[in-house]
Design a protein around this motif. Structure first.
Motif, PDB file in Angstrom:
ATOM      1  N   ASN A 136      -2.659  -4.126 -21.941  1.00 39.90           N
ATOM      2  CA  ASN A 136      -3.693  -4.835 -21.201  1.00 39.90           C
ATOM      3  C   ASN A 136      -3.730  -4.374 -19.740  1.00 39.90           C
ATOM      4  N   ILE A 137      -4.704  -4.846 -19.002  1.00 40.48           N
ATOM      5  CA  ILE A 137      -4.920  -4.417 -17.619  1.00 40.48           C
ATOM      6  C   ILE A 137      -3.749  -4.821 -16.729  1.00 40.48           C
ATOM      7  N   ALA A 138      -3.203  -5.994 -16.940  1.00 41.33           N
ATOM      8  CA  ALA A 138      -2.080  -6.459 -16.127  1.00 41.33           C
ATOM      9  C   ALA A 138      -0.867  -5.556 -16.318  1.00 41.33           C
ATOM     10  N   ALA A 139      -0.619  -5.122 -17.548  1.00 42.56           N
ATOM     11  CA  ALA A 139       0.520  -4.244 -17.813  1.00 42.56           C
ATOM     12  C   ALA A 139       0.296  -2.871 -17.190  1.00 42.56           C
ATOM     13  N   ALA A 140      -0.929  -2.360 -17.225  1.00 42.39           N
ATOM     14  CA  ALA A 140      -1.227  -1.059 -16.626  1.00 42.39           C
ATOM     15  C   ALA A 140      -1.044  -1.115 -15.111  1.00 42.39           C
ATOM     16  N   HIS A 141      -1.427  -2.221 -14.502  1.00 41.50           N
ATOM     17  CA  HIS A 141      -1.280  -2.370 -13.055  1.00 41.50           C
ATOM     18  C   HIS A 141       0.194  -2.402 -12.657  1.00 41.50           C
ATOM     19  N   MET A 142       1.023  -2.970 -13.518  1.00 42.73           N
ATOM     20  CA  MET A 142       2.451  -3.057 -13.219  1.00 42.73           C
ATOM     21  C   MET A 142       3.116  -1.685 -13.288  1.00 42.73           C
ATOM     22  N   LEU A 143       2.575  -0.767 -14.086  1.00 40.87           N
ATOM     23  CA  LEU A 143       3.155   0.561 -14.215  1.00 40.87           C
ATOM     24  C   LEU A 143       2.777   1.475 -13.052  1.00 40.87           C
ATOM     25  N   GLU A 144       1.667   1.199 -12.398  1.00 42.37           N
ATOM     26  CA  GLU A 144       1.203   2.050 -11.307  1.00 42.37           C
ATOM     27  C   GLU A 144       1.917   1.657 -10.007  1.00 42.37           C
ATOM     28  N   PRO A 145       2.642   2.603  -9.401  1.00 49.71           N
ATOM     29  CA  PRO A 145       3.383   2.253  -8.182  1.00 49.71           C
ATOM     30  C   PRO A 145       2.454   2.091  -6.981  1.00 49.71           C
ATOM     31  N   GLU A 146       2.895   1.303  -6.045  1.00 46.39           N
ATOM     32  CA  GLU A 146       2.166   1.131  -4.792  1.00 46.39           C
ATOM     33  C   GLU A 146       2.317   2.409  -3.963  1.00 46.39           C
ATOM     34  N   PRO A 147       1.340   2.723  -3.124  1.00 49.21           N
ATOM     35  CA  PRO A 147       1.433   3.943  -2.308  1.00 49.21           C
ATOM     36  C   PRO A 147       2.703   3.997  -1.445  1.00 49.21           C
ATOM     37  N   ILE A 148       3.142   2.860  -0.932  1.00 46.69           N
ATOM     38  CA  ILE A 148       4.344   2.854  -0.085  1.00 46.69           C
ATOM     39  C   ILE A 148       5.582   3.241  -0.888  1.00 46.69           C
ATOM     40  N   GLU A 149       5.568   2.970  -2.198  1.00 50.89           N
ATOM     41  CA  GLU A 149       6.692   3.356  -3.049  1.00 50.89           C
ATOM     42  C   GLU A 149       6.706   4.866  -3.280  1.00 50.89           C
ATOM     43  N   ILE A 150       5.546   5.483  -3.242  1.00 50.70           N
ATOM     44  CA  ILE A 150       5.440   6.925  -3.461  1.00 50.70           C
ATOM     45  C   ILE A 150       5.830   7.691  -2.196  1.00 50.70           C
ATOM     46  N   ASP A 151       5.329   7.232  -1.056  1.00 56.71           N
ATOM     47  CA  ASP A 151       5.578   7.950   0.195  1.00 56.71           C
ATOM     48  C   ASP A 151       5.898   6.958   1.312  1.00 56.71           C
ATOM     49  N   PRO A 152       7.176   6.663   1.546  1.00 54.46           N
ATOM     50  CA  PRO A 152       7.542   5.679   2.574  1.00 54.46           C
ATOM     51  C   PRO A 152       7.629   6.256   3.988  1.00 54.46           C
ATOM     52  N   ARG A 153       7.366   7.560   4.145  1.00 51.47           N
ATOM     53  CA  ARG A 153       7.479   8.179   5.472  1.00 51.47           C
ATOM     54  C   ARG A 153       6.382   7.678   6.408  1.00 51.47           C
ATOM     55  N   PRO A 154       6.662   7.635   7.710  1.00 48.86           N
ATOM     56  CA  PRO A 154       5.616   7.249   8.661  1.00 48.86           C
ATOM     57  C   PRO A 154       4.599   8.373   8.840  1.00 48.86           C
ATOM     58  N   CYS A 155       3.394   7.993   9.181  1.00 46.20           N
ATOM     59  CA  CYS A 155       2.308   8.941   9.421  1.00 46.20           C
ATOM     60  C   CYS A 155       2.634   9.797  10.645  1.00 46.20           C
ATOM     61  N   GLU A 156       2.312  11.076  10.585  1.00 52.07           N
ATOM     62  CA  GLU A 156       2.559  11.976  11.711  1.00 52.07           C
ATOM     63  C   GLU A 156       1.619  11.701  12.878  1.00 52.07           C
ATOM     64  N   LEU A 157       0.481  11.095  12.605  1.00 52.35           N
ATOM     65  CA  LEU A 157      -0.498  10.848  13.665  1.00 52.35           C
ATOM     66  C   LEU A 157      -0.271   9.527  14.387  1.00 52.35           C
ATOM     67  N   CYS A 158      -0.053   8.464  13.605  1.00 58.76           N
ATOM     68  CA  CYS A 158       0.028   7.151  14.245  1.00 58.76           C
ATOM     69  C   CYS A 158       1.403   6.497  14.126  1.00 58.76           C
ATOM     70  N   GLY A 159       2.266   7.015  13.272  1.00 56.12           N
ATOM     71  CA  GLY A 159       3.603   6.455  13.140  1.00 56.12           C
ATOM     72  C   GLY A 159       3.698   5.274  12.194  1.00 56.12           C
ATOM     73  N   ARG A 160       2.580   4.848  11.635  1.00 55.14           N
ATOM     74  CA  ARG A 160       2.599   3.715  10.705  1.00 55.14           C
ATOM     75  C   ARG A 160       2.833   4.223   9.281  1.00 55.14           C
ATOM     76  N   THR A 161       3.278   3.326   8.410  1.00 55.79           N
ATOM     77  CA  THR A 161       3.471   3.708   7.012  1.00 55.79           C
ATOM     78  C   THR A 161       2.138   3.657   6.273  1.00 55.79           C
TER      79      THR A 161
END
Length: 135
Positions: A2-27
């Motif tokens: 179901n849709i809820a299960a598919a959403h749980m499998l997709e990682p959040e962007p912060i989980e993929i790339d936790p580094r700060p931005c080179e331009l602004c320093g924010r995650t």
């Protein structure tokens, strides 16, 4: 699945790339996310003028606006309100003590002139002469 299960499998962007931005320093989770069908694009939020003024006034953040190389992480993450460490107490160098022992055997006038050139060391060296201090 179901849709809820598919959403749980997709990682959040912060989980993929936790580094700060080179331009602004924010995650990545602190950016504007635009998805036009080809995958998400993350854009820096524009800073208000007041934020830019604050950052320009702070040497840890000024690089974001001046084009300079960012300072080291320990500088960027430092506490600007901390008081500087207390300067270490002066200690007479061993070479000066050794030289004093050579000069001490000479006449008093020579010893007085030699000590006159070393006002920081004179009290300690005189105490050595009197036998009060030990190495």
């Amino acid at each position: 699945m179901n849709i809820a299960a598919a959403h749980m499998l997709e990682p959040e962007p912060i989980e993929i790339d936790p580094r700060p931005c080179e331009l602004c320093g924010r995650t990545i989770d602190q950016h504007e996310c635009v998805d036009q069908g080809e995958g998400p694009e993350f854009h820096c939020f524009p800073d208000d003028d007041i934020v830019a003024q604050w950052e320009l006034a702070d040497p840890r953040d000024a690089w974001r606006h001046t084009g300079e190389v960012p300072p080291a992480a320990d500088v960027r993450n430092s506490d600007i309100s901390a008081r500087p460490a207390k300067a270490p107490q002066y200690r007479t160098p061993q070479s000066t003590v050794d030289a004093f022992r050579l000069v001490a055997g000479r006449d008093v006038a020579h010893l007085r002139a030699w000590l006159g050139n070393r006002p920081k060391d004179a009290p300690y060296l005189l105490s050595l002469l009197e036998g009060q201090a030990h190495d």
